[in-house]
Design an enzyme around this catalytic site. Sequence first.
Site, mmCIF file in Angstrom:
data_model
loop_
_atom_site.group_PDB
_atom_site.id
_atom_site.type_symbol
_atom_site.label_atom_id
_atom_site.label_comp_id
_atom_site.label_asym_id
_atom_site.label_seq_id
_atom_site.Cartn_x
_atom_site.Cartn_y
_atom_site.Cartn_z
ATOM 1 N N SER A 8 0.839 -1.197 0.000
ATOM 2 C CA SER A 8 0.000 0.000 0.000
ATOM 3 C C SER A 8 0.876 1.250 0.000
ATOM 4 O O SER A 8 1.632 1.499 0.943
ATOM 5 C CB SER A 8 -0.912 0.016 1.229
ATOM 6 O OG SER A 8 -1.602 1.244 1.311
ATOM 7 N N HIS A 32 -1.110 -1.054 -4.461
ATOM 8 C CA HIS A 32 -2.383 -0.587 -3.912
ATOM 9 C C HIS A 32 -2.305 0.913 -3.656
ATOM 10 O O HIS A 32 -1.418 1.386 -2.943
ATOM 11 C CB HIS A 32 -2.684 -1.332 -2.610
ATOM 12 C CG HIS A 32 -4.053 -1.083 -2.067
ATOM 13 N ND1 HIS A 32 -5.182 -1.728 -2.536
ATOM 14 C CD2 HIS A 32 -4.478 -0.256 -1.089
ATOM 15 C CE1 HIS A 32 -6.235 -1.316 -1.871
ATOM 16 N NE2 HIS A 32 -5.844 -0.423 -0.984
ATOM 17 N N ASP A 34 -4.384 4.118 -2.241
ATOM 18 C CA ASP A 34 -5.529 4.545 -1.441
ATOM 19 C C ASP A 34 -5.911 5.979 -1.777
ATOM 20 O O ASP A 34 -5.137 6.909 -1.562
ATOM 21 C CB ASP A 34 -5.200 4.446 0.049
ATOM 22 C CG ASP A 34 -5.138 3.007 0.526
ATOM 23 O OD1 ASP A 34 -6.114 2.275 0.303
ATOM 24 O OD2 ASP A 34 -4.108 2.618 1.107
ATOM 25 N N MET A 36 -8.356 8.989 -0.944
ATOM 26 C CA MET A 36 -9.241 9.472 0.125
ATOM 27 C C MET A 36 -9.592 10.928 -0.110
ATOM 28 O O MET A 36 -8.738 11.722 -0.533
ATOM 29 C CB MET A 36 -8.550 9.328 1.486
ATOM 30 C CG MET A 36 -8.051 7.926 1.798
ATOM 31 S SD MET A 36 -7.270 7.856 3.420
ATOM 32 C CE MET A 36 -6.539 6.220 3.360
ATOM 33 N N HIS A 65 -8.105 2.083 -4.727
ATOM 34 C CA HIS A 65 -9.166 1.914 -3.735
ATOM 35 C C HIS A 65 -9.780 3.282 -3.474
ATOM 36 O O HIS A 65 -9.179 4.135 -2.818
ATOM 37 C CB HIS A 65 -8.543 1.311 -2.460
ATOM 38 C CG HIS A 65 -9.492 1.175 -1.327
ATOM 39 N ND1 HIS A 65 -9.069 0.931 -0.031
ATOM 40 C CD2 HIS A 65 -10.845 1.223 -1.266
ATOM 41 C CE1 HIS A 65 -10.109 0.847 0.766
ATOM 42 N NE2 HIS A 65 -11.203 1.033 0.045
ATOM 43 N N MET A 67 -11.852 5.576 -1.659
ATOM 44 C CA MET A 67 -12.545 5.861 -0.402
ATOM 45 C C MET A 67 -13.077 7.286 -0.496
ATOM 46 O O MET A 67 -12.626 8.201 0.188
ATOM 47 C CB MET A 67 -11.588 5.693 0.781
ATOM 48 C CG MET A 67 -11.236 4.245 1.043
ATOM 49 S SD MET A 67 -9.889 4.047 2.227
ATOM 50 C CE MET A 67 -8.494 4.124 1.103
ATOM 51 N N MET A 136 -12.268 -4.629 4.323
ATOM 52 C CA MET A 136 -11.445 -3.818 5.217
ATOM 53 C C MET A 136 -11.367 -4.481 6.590
ATOM 54 O O MET A 136 -12.395 -4.810 7.183
ATOM 55 C CB MET A 136 -12.026 -2.406 5.350
ATOM 56 C CG MET A 136 -12.012 -1.594 4.060
ATOM 57 S SD MET A 136 -10.357 -1.380 3.372
ATOM 58 C CE MET A 136 -9.525 -0.486 4.701
ATOM 59 N N ASP A 174 -7.494 -5.693 3.439
ATOM 60 C CA ASP A 174 -6.679 -4.498 3.664
ATOM 61 C C ASP A 174 -6.851 -4.023 5.098
ATOM 62 O O ASP A 174 -7.968 -3.741 5.532
ATOM 63 C CB ASP A 174 -7.120 -3.404 2.675
ATOM 64 C CG ASP A 174 -6.321 -2.118 2.822
ATOM 65 O OD1 ASP A 174 -5.349 -2.085 3.593
ATOM 66 O OD2 ASP A 174 -6.671 -1.144 2.130
#
Length: 221
Positions: A8, A32, A34, A36, A65, A67, A136, A174
């Site tokens: 990540s 990966h 993330d 956000m 991913h 979010m 998650m 994750d």
Amino acid sequence: MNIKIAPSLLSANFAKLADEIASIEKGADVLHLDVMDGHFVPNITMGPAVVKACRAVSKLTFDCHLMIEQPQLYIERFIDAGADMISIHQEAEHHLQRALQLIRDGGAKAGIAINPATPAESLSTAIEFCDFVLVMTVNPGFGGQRFIEPVVPKIRHIAQMIRERGLPVEIEVDGGIDAQTAPRVVSAGATILVAGSAIFGHQDRTAAMELIRASVTALKV
């Protein structure tokens, strides 16, 4: 057993992302990323521009991913930036099947992400529209959190749902994944392991990934 290791980037040094990505190229199966927005989760990280910049220095499979709220508005931009896999949160998307189809139509693999408190049963009407489920095992928003053990039976439940329906759907996990927790989630049915500090927190990232992989190699699932 085909287990994929997905470092990540959230745990990397953002001041030298190209070097950080290079440090995990040997041993990683997936990168990966993330994303956000400061609304769906209490943090802000990266957007399509950063993904595009990373894409220029890596040939790894990019797993974005999202979010974020209203993920449909950004799917095309992340695909254009180089995403190979995109997961969107069930809790953030009211029209889940439509959003998953948008991802697939763009040529990427579509994933449904669910938070620790979201029950496995919530996937029952959408799981056939995705390529993977991202479970998650921490509440999303920050790296370095402690693994939430009660999520393990949920992973097992989702794996059973996939088997019963005969679906080609993978389970990604994750949150708090390391050599101690990886065997628990793989035994439950996970095949893609996202790890942040357990990899980027070590100077030898290849050795850190090998440690996680070795922890699950001997499992019989």
